[in-house]
Design a protein around this motif. Sequence first.
Motif: not given
Length: 373
Positions: A246-252, A287-294, A305-311
């Motif tokens: 909900q927080v990620l959607e509210l702050n999209k 995290f990937e679906r909501h495009k979280v960066q970090v 540090r690991a990265t996967k699908n932009g995160v």
Amino acid sequence: MQKLLFLLLLSTTAIVVAQEKQKIAFGPYIQQMGTKDATICWSTLESTPTITDQEGNVKTIGEYKHHKIHLGELEPNTTYNYDVLNDGSDEGKGTLTTYPDEAIPFNFAVTGDSRNRHDVHAKIVAKIMETNPRFIINSGDLVANGRSISDWEAFFEVNKEFMKNTPYYPVLGNHEKDSPYYYDLFDLPNNEKYYYFTVGDALFIVLDSEGKQISQPEFVSDKNSDAFWRDAFSEYFTTQKKWLEQVLELNKEAGFVFIFQHKPLYSAMKNRMAEAEETRKFWGDIFERHKVQVFLNGHDHHYHRATKNGVHYITSAGAGAPLYDIEVELPETKKSSKIEHFVNVQINKKNAFLYVTDINGNEIETIEIKRRK
């Protein structure tokens, strides 16, 4: 803009108590900063109970009274001087700067697992202070034992000068032990276990990877142990996951999204890889679906540090706990180092830079993050 603000103690009783009762034990320090409000906390020593063991050894335990005052009607991006004692001394003085109400450049710091090597912790704090961050987030295990008040005494002594001028956001780690001291000493948003706040158009979300402090009864067999722990927290973590969605959607529309919790999603330690994998399965693609960066965490005492699908999944746990070896290089691993360190994050209008810096001020790596579209 500079304004002067005096915070007066309202209780007339406090004026007539002994001088040692007036002395501030912890603080003052800044909590719950906003664009137009802030909270100032401090603690005073009330009594010194003792506990004696069977050999007659006596241990003194400090009992503290916690104070806080909420400030409203402040101006955005404005510096105020405050004085919680207003007694002519410097003891109760500090400076706060409210957050901006627009997207302007600023920086913040990330550290983790400060725990018990206080000399290392103090050096890390000194290096962080040189960057003059708007706030700091500690990714958990602030102290070695959250139920030991002496550990909190040491923590606040190390951070005394820093916290009086800089908001401090903690993350619950396993060493906090869901301690009442944690909730007494910090004043945090939401339910204090997991919460979020914003600065400019950047979103900061703190998650709880620990749940409530419980113990497994001795009568639970090894066969049923996994089920015991899984079922003990299933409802709690499911509720937290719905809240996060909900927080990620509210702050999209946020330009930057940083998420923090104590335990990693990608671990470079052999004995923690299975738990990290289970954690990834629980969160799924959120995290990937909501495009979280970090995604930043602690727990493993090194930098990874690991990265996967932009995160970017970053373990930053080098602020005082004994360091751990890098045991595994995962397919997702981009950088790792067994070193005491912190992260200075500089957010600009188009991008953000994460400057990973060791205890001596040397650069471990710099990561560029693009603003979300």
